[in-house]
Scaffold this motif. Structure first.
Motif, PDB file in Angstrom:
ATOM      1  N   ALA A 121       0.990   7.156  -7.405  1.00 29.47           N
ATOM      2  CA  ALA A 121       1.358   5.907  -6.734  1.00 29.47           C
ATOM      3  C   ALA A 121       1.021   4.684  -7.583  1.00 29.47           C
ATOM      4  O   ALA A 121       1.807   3.719  -7.647  1.00 29.47           O
ATOM      5  N   THR A 143       1.778  -1.597  10.475  1.00 27.40           N
ATOM      6  CA  THR A 143       1.814  -0.133  10.550  1.00 27.40           C
ATOM      7  C   THR A 143       3.218   0.405  10.296  1.00 27.40           C
ATOM      8  O   THR A 143       3.426   1.621  10.287  1.00 27.40           O
ATOM      9  N   ILE A 189       0.878  -1.176   0.000  1.00 30.50           N
ATOM     10  CA  ILE A 189       0.000   0.000   0.000  1.00 30.50           C
ATOM     11  C   ILE A 189       0.912   1.222   0.000  1.00 30.50           C
ATOM     12  O   ILE A 189       1.582   1.513   1.005  1.00 30.50           O
ATOM     13  N   ASP A 222       2.063   4.833   0.358  1.00 27.70           N
ATOM     14  CA  ASP A 222       1.654   6.085   1.002  1.00 27.70           C
ATOM     15  C   ASP A 222       2.016   7.288   0.119  1.00 27.70           C
ATOM     16  O   ASP A 222       1.232   8.227  -0.012  1.00 27.70           O
ATOM     17  N   SER A 223       3.205   7.240  -0.448  1.00 34.61           N
ATOM     18  CA  SER A 223       3.617   8.337  -1.332  1.00 34.61           C
ATOM     19  C   SER A 223       4.811   7.910  -2.168  1.00 34.61           C
ATOM     20  O   SER A 223       5.605   7.067  -1.753  1.00 34.61           O
ATOM     21  N   TYR A 241       7.385   5.338  -0.402  1.00 35.07           N
ATOM     22  CA  TYR A 241       7.044   4.983   0.983  1.00 35.07           C
ATOM     23  C   TYR A 241       5.794   4.100   0.957  1.00 35.07           C
ATOM     24  O   TYR A 241       4.781   4.459   0.336  1.00 35.07           O
ATOM     25  N   TYR A 242       5.853   2.965   1.638  1.00 37.23           N
ATOM     26  CA  TYR A 242       4.722   2.031   1.576  1.00 37.23           C
ATOM     27  C   TYR A 242       4.622   1.207   2.853  1.00 37.23           C
ATOM     28  O   TYR A 242       5.554   1.175   3.678  1.00 37.23           O
ATOM     29  N   LYS A 243       3.466   0.547   3.000  1.00 38.32           N
ATOM     30  CA  LYS A 243       3.239  -0.386   4.101  1.00 38.32           C
ATOM     31  C   LYS A 243       2.734  -1.696   3.510  1.00 38.32           C
ATOM     32  O   LYS A 243       2.167  -1.731   2.416  1.00 38.32           O
ATOM     33  N   ASP A 285       9.189   6.098  11.369  1.00 36.87           N
ATOM     34  CA  ASP A 285       8.903   7.337  10.656  1.00 36.87           C
ATOM     35  C   ASP A 285       9.482   8.495  11.467  1.00 36.87           C
ATOM     36  O   ASP A 285       9.091   8.709  12.618  1.00 36.87           O
ATOM     37  N   HIS A 331       9.503  13.806   6.268  1.00 35.72           N
ATOM     38  CA  HIS A 331       9.331  12.509   6.926  1.00 35.72           C
ATOM     39  C   HIS A 331      10.185  11.483   6.191  1.00 35.72           C
ATOM     40  O   HIS A 331      10.161  11.401   4.972  1.00 35.72           O
ATOM     41  N   GLN A 333       6.168   1.651   8.283  1.00 37.40           N
ATOM     42  CA  GLN A 333       6.370   2.204   6.940  1.00 37.40           C
ATOM     43  C   GLN A 333       7.741   1.801   6.420  1.00 37.40           C
ATOM     44  O   GLN A 333       8.734   1.859   7.124  1.00 37.40           O
TER      45      GLN A 333
END
Length: 472
Positions: free
Chosen positions: A193, A259, A101, A103-104, A252-254, A178, A171, A261
């Protein structure tokens, strides 16, 4: 007591003697007028001036890479884009996990030290697109290369100004956490993304993706450019100082159910990036480019790799047989404020002068020679002309006088002594990066311009002042 009065009497006698002189500075030996050194000034030598195009060059490995779009109301339009290739993730899987997933995804570049344009009244949109063909690591792309890119936009960012002096907080992931850290000025462009996840598809075979040839043929590379139609105002040219340690694509992902990153970093180095420069000049400029042997009242200089002004002294050789000793020669170049107008009045903060040798290679003038060489031991050795004035050679813009001044004493003397057989030399913008030397190579490190008065310009006349004495 008697010594006190003797000293006082001596002082009074000295004062009477000096008061009898018309000028106390004349006390001393008489000078025979025939032996006295007489100085004279020549300030009416004609100077031919014409704008000529700079040559194309490779920008691979440059300190800075230009980016921007400048709509100069006097010179014309100039644009600069950056083409780059990404490196694989070091010692890791370069794919993005199929179930990740994101994030950015951000394309990150350090800012350099230069901006030229109007940052207060302009809005600029920076776009990232994929190259149509793979970036060739072994090719020295010329600065006027026409690059083919895909129509799809991977990401963009609209800026009211290039914040090239402002540190920022970002970040990032440190020890799987993080963390907010402060970094130097950066241009950070968010990317789509989904497009990034598809490009670095985790469903592909890991061994295949790890093959460097496959990776480069798939990713190809990216172009960072300006959307010209979306820009408002004059705009400008900024420079990016690409740092392989912290520049490139950051994803950046998970993973599902976690939780924590994670980050994938695809770095880009100065060796894997090149600039592409293009110009659409005004009629005033193109008229001179079509007539490189002409002589004009107003001339133009522009970087990166844009315009330079060719200067020549067609009658200087007439002084060769007069046994002149050049005490000082200075060239004063004024900006042509009439031609500049009022819409955009910025001038280059510094110019430089150089000449070309018989092979057409650029070489410094003796008065501004700051060359050094690096030996195999790593030692830097000074090889400059011993008559060099170093940075005192000149070229810094005087805002009050609206002029640039250069010292040409040894250069003029060498021409009169036939040590240099060509009185043609060039003026061009100097880079803000090269602050400790007098540059003479092609400038791709800044985006400056200046509009200058030629020798035939009555209001802003370029002048060469030669102070000399005549040898017996």
């Amino acid at each position: 007591m008697k010594y006190y009065f003797r000293d006082l009497l001596t002082l009074l006698i000295s004062l009477f003697i000096l008061s009898g002189c018309e000028n106390p500075s004349k006390v001393g030996l008489d000078v025979n007028p025939d032996d006295q050194i007489q100085g004279a000034l020549i300030d009416d030598l004609p100077i031919s001036a014409v704008t000529v195009k700079e040559s194309s060059t490779s920008t691979k490995g440059s300190y800075q890479h230009p980016l921007g779009y400048l709509k100069d109301p006097t010179i014309g339009e100039s644009s600069a884009s950056i083409q780059l290739a990404l490196n694989e993730v070091a010692a890791s899987d370069s794919r993005i996990p199929a179930n990740a997933i994101i994030d950015s995804a951000i394309m990150v570049f350090d800012y350099g030290v230069d901006f030229f344009g109007d940052s207060l009244n302009s809005t600029t949109t920076v776009e990232v697109k994929q190259l149509s063909a793979p970036f060739d690591f072994n090719k020295d792309y010329p600065s006027d290369e026409a690059w083919a890119v895909e129509a799809e936009i991977f990401g963009s960012k609209t800026l009211n100004k290039f914040a090239y002096r402002d540190s920022i907080r970002i970040h990032t992931i440190i020890s799987s956490k993080d963390t907010v850290i402060k970094v130097g000025p950066q241009l950070r462009i968010p990317l789509d993304a989904n497009k990034i996840k598809k490009l670095f598809d985790g469903n592909l075979d890991s061994a295949t993706f790890a093959n460097n040839t496959f990776f480069q043929n798939r990713i190809k590379g990216f172009q960072v450019s300006i959307n010209k139609s979306a820009q408002t105002g004059i705009g400008g040219i900024v420079h990016l100082a690409i740092n392989s340690n912290q520049n490139g694509l950051m994803v950046y992902y998970k993973l599902p159910g976690s939780t924590d990153q994670k980050i994938k970093s695809y770095s880009v180095s100065a060796q894997n990036a090149v600039s592409s420069l293009s110009n659409e000049y005004s009629t005033a400029v193109t008229d001179q480019l079509a007539n490189p042997e002409g002589n004009f009242e107003t001339v133009y200089v522009q970087s990166p790799a844009g315009l330079r002004t060719k200067l020549s002294l067609p009658t200087l050789s007439s002084l060769k047989d007069q046994n002149l000793i050049i005490n000082k020669a200075e060239l004063i170049i004024y900006t042509d404020t009439d031609a500049t107008g009022t819409a955009f009045t910025k001038q280059a903060p510094r110019l430089t002068l150089y000449r070309e040798d018989i092979a057409g290679q650029r070489v410094p003038l003796p008065d501004g020679d700051t060359r050094t060489v690096t030996l195999s031991t790593g030692e830097t050795r000074n090889v400059r002309d011993p008559r060099s004035f170093g940075l005192a050679f000149g070229g810094v813009y005087d805002k009050d006088k609206k002029s640039y001044t250069f010292i040409l004493t040894s250069y003029i003397q060498d021409i009169l002594k036939s040590k240099i057989n060509n009185s043609t030399f060039y003026v061009a913008p100097a880079s803000n990066v090269e602050k400790t030397i007098v540059p003479y190579e092609l400038n791709v490190y800044s985006g400056y311009r200046a509009i200058l008065g030629g020798n035939s310009n009555e209001a802003h006349k370029m002048k060469l002042n030669i102070y000399y004495t005549k040898a017996k």
